[in-house]
Design a protein around this motif. Structure first.
Motif, mmCIF file in Angstrom:
data_model
loop_
_atom_site.group_PDB
_atom_site.id
_atom_site.type_symbol
_atom_site.label_atom_id
_atom_site.label_comp_id
_atom_site.label_asym_id
_atom_site.label_seq_id
_atom_site.Cartn_x
_atom_site.Cartn_y
_atom_site.Cartn_z
ATOM 1 N N VAL A 46 -13.008 -1.309 5.993
ATOM 2 C CA VAL A 46 -11.726 -1.813 5.512
ATOM 3 C C VAL A 46 -10.854 -0.667 5.015
ATOM 4 N N GLY A 47 -11.424 0.224 4.208
ATOM 5 C CA GLY A 47 -10.654 1.330 3.672
ATOM 6 C C GLY A 47 -10.118 2.248 4.746
ATOM 7 N N ILE A 48 -10.942 2.579 5.734
ATOM 8 C CA ILE A 48 -10.448 3.459 6.789
ATOM 9 C C ILE A 48 -9.420 2.748 7.652
ATOM 10 N N SER A 49 -9.517 1.427 7.772
ATOM 11 C CA SER A 49 -8.455 0.679 8.455
ATOM 12 C C SER A 49 -7.146 0.798 7.683
ATOM 13 N N ALA A 50 -7.232 0.821 6.343
ATOM 14 C CA ALA A 50 -6.031 1.044 5.536
ATOM 15 C C ALA A 50 -5.477 2.449 5.765
ATOM 16 N N VAL A 51 -6.369 3.435 5.904
ATOM 17 C CA VAL A 51 -5.938 4.793 6.241
ATOM 18 C C VAL A 51 -5.170 4.785 7.561
ATOM 19 N N MET A 52 -5.728 4.108 8.560
ATOM 20 C CA MET A 52 -5.079 4.042 9.870
ATOM 21 C C MET A 52 -3.724 3.344 9.770
ATOM 22 N N GLY A 53 -3.653 2.287 8.953
ATOM 23 C CA GLY A 53 -2.395 1.579 8.790
ATOM 24 C C GLY A 53 -1.343 2.437 8.119
ATOM 25 N N ALA A 54 -1.739 3.196 7.079
ATOM 26 C CA ALA A 54 -0.792 4.073 6.388
ATOM 27 C C ALA A 54 -0.277 5.158 7.329
ATOM 28 N N LYS A 55 -1.176 5.703 8.147
ATOM 29 C CA LYS A 55 -0.756 6.715 9.127
ATOM 30 C C LYS A 55 0.219 6.108 10.124
ATOM 31 N N ALA A 56 -0.109 4.909 10.643
ATOM 32 C CA ALA A 56 0.762 4.260 11.627
ATOM 33 C C ALA A 56 2.130 3.956 11.042
ATOM 34 N N ALA A 57 2.190 3.696 9.728
ATOM 35 C CA ALA A 57 3.461 3.397 9.072
ATOM 36 C C ALA A 57 4.285 4.650 8.796
ATOM 37 N N GLY A 58 3.696 5.825 9.029
ATOM 38 C CA GLY A 58 4.444 7.066 8.871
ATOM 39 C C GLY A 58 4.314 7.740 7.525
ATOM 40 N N ALA A 59 3.268 7.400 6.747
ATOM 41 C CA ALA A 59 3.090 8.053 5.445
ATOM 42 C C ALA A 59 2.942 9.562 5.620
ATOM 43 N N ALA A 60 3.556 10.313 4.717
ATOM 44 C CA ALA A 60 3.462 11.775 4.781
ATOM 45 C C ALA A 60 2.103 12.271 4.311
ATOM 46 N N HIS A 61 1.563 11.615 3.291
ATOM 47 C CA HIS A 61 0.256 11.984 2.751
ATOM 48 C C HIS A 61 -0.616 10.735 2.714
ATOM 49 N N VAL A 62 -1.807 10.847 3.295
ATOM 50 C CA VAL A 62 -2.796 9.765 3.248
ATOM 51 C C VAL A 62 -4.101 10.387 2.769
ATOM 52 N N VAL A 63 -4.467 10.098 1.529
ATOM 53 C CA VAL A 63 -5.642 10.713 0.923
ATOM 54 C C VAL A 63 -6.776 9.691 0.862
ATOM 55 N N ALA A 64 -7.874 10.014 1.503
ATOM 56 C CA ALA A 64 -9.058 9.156 1.500
ATOM 57 C C ALA A 64 -9.970 9.574 0.348
ATOM 58 N N VAL A 65 -10.465 8.585 -0.401
ATOM 59 C CA VAL A 65 -11.307 8.854 -1.571
ATOM 60 C C VAL A 65 -12.622 8.108 -1.401
ATOM 61 N N ASP A 66 -13.716 8.844 -1.339
ATOM 62 C CA ASP A 66 -15.023 8.208 -1.158
ATOM 63 C C ASP A 66 -16.108 9.190 -1.595
#
Length: 359
Positions: A190-210
């Motif tokens: 789920v979290g990495i899907s959120a990462v993919m969604g943020a990237k697709a939306a054009g976010a400049a910074h997408v920081v994954a925390v795990d």
């Protein structure tokens, strides 16, 4: 047929039997051969009773398959159609559906109390009304959502839960805009899907925390611009946002401590999006004064935060445009008979998404 059974709450292992039969087919029902089903942390929550369900039951809710038979009155699908198992079907008539919020419709909840399998004289229910850890399942018609031939069964199964939940949290609930900053806490499927969604939306910074190094590496491969451990999150706030805080922080764990970390990492006026499912005893670790003073928005996101089929369509369009690769989320594939090995992989953090397949 083969199915994985949970006979009582708290089981560490499921019982795989080959003498299970489907029951309850009739008007308004659809019989589906499950072709692929993913394992989700919600299945573990179901085993523990954190997500309530009638017991005994067949787990699994992230699946896709082929329609074998339809009952009287079912017109939106027919035999041979490919369908996603939609565990949050819409009735089309309630106030939520009329507002375009079918992810909040409660029409499908009753299905968790309808037996759909039988083995050795005992009836079994379906987890979340789905019950996809089986070769076949009988569903209420609304649980079967057709999808096009150019989308694989594995991708469709992921759309059925994890991708819609995570990606939808970014593009719907947070409404991430181009150039914004996003942190995602918890980088399972789920979290990495959120990462993919943020990237697709054009976010400049997408920081994954795990805390798991392997998941951080996967997140970087799938669109994160940086990946840090939970202890390093304050440093990321300082170094990436100059101490301002992230525009959006998506919490995909469901624990008070990670919710607190998400709240602290969001900027003043930013969004804290809650995707992880916690227990009834888990309380929000935020006081009213700081909530007022910070003006941060706390937004729970259920199943993508929007009309479910609309989010399905948005995900499919992103696949067709080559902007997301859902098969890349699958790190392990195995037959349904190996479901307990798959559960162990998920518990260990050594997998991103395990896909169970039927021949």
């Amino acid at each position: 047929m083969l199915a994985a059974l949970m006979t009582e709450l708290g089981q560490d292992k499921l019982e795989v039997r080959d003498d299970v039969e489907t029951i309850g087919f009739g008007p308004g029902k659809v019989r589906v051969a499950i072709k692929a089903t993913g394992l989700c942390q919600s299945d573990l929550s179901g085993m523990k009773g954190i997500i309530p369900n009638a017991v005994p039951m067949v787990l699994g809710h992230e699946g896709a398959g082929e329609v074998l038979e339809v009952g009287e009155g079912v017109t939106h699908v027919g035999p041979g159609d490919r369908v996603i198992v939609n565990w949050r079907p819409s009735c089309g008539t309630c106030a939520y559906c009329h507002r375009g919020e079918s992810n909040l419709c409660m029409a499908g909840v009753a299905a968790v109390g309808i037996p759909a399998f039988r083995s050795r004289g005992t009836d079994f229910f379906r987890f979340m009304g789905a019950g996809t850890f089986a070769e076949e399942v009988v569903l209420e018609a609304g649980f079967a959502a057709p999808f096009p031939d150019d989308v694989s069964y594995e991708a469709a199964a992921l759309i059925g839960c994890g991708v819609t939940t995570g990606l939808g949290a970014a593009i719907n609930s947070c409404d991430v805009k181009a150039g914004e900053s996003v942190a995602v806490i918890g980088c399972g499927g789920v979290g990495i899907s959120a990462v993919m969604g943020a990237k697709a939306a054009g976010a400049a910074h997408v920081v994954a925390v795990d805390p798991v190094a392997g998941r951080r590496r996967w997140a970087l491969d799938l669109g994160a611009t940086a990946a840090v451990s939970p202890d390093e999150l304050p440093d990321a706030v300082r170094d990436i946002t100059a101490g301002f805080g992230f525009d959006h922080v998506i919490e995909a764990v469901g624990r008070p401590a990670t919710v607190r970390s998400a709240y602290e990492a969001a900027r003043r006026g930013g969004t804290v999006c809650l995707v992880g499912v916690g227990g009834a005893q888990d309380m929000m670790p935020v006081n009213l004064l700081e909530l007022f003073a910070s003006a941060k928005r706390i937004v729970p996101s259920i199943y993508g935060g929007d009309d479910v089929t609309r989010t399905y369509g948005r995900v499919i369009n992103l696949i067709r445009a080559g902007r997301i690769d859902l098969e890349a989320l699958v790190t392990h594939r195995m037959p349904l008979a190996d479901v307990n090995q798959a559960i162990d992989l998920m518990r260990s953090g050594e997998s991103l998404r395990v896909m169970l397949t039927n021949a």
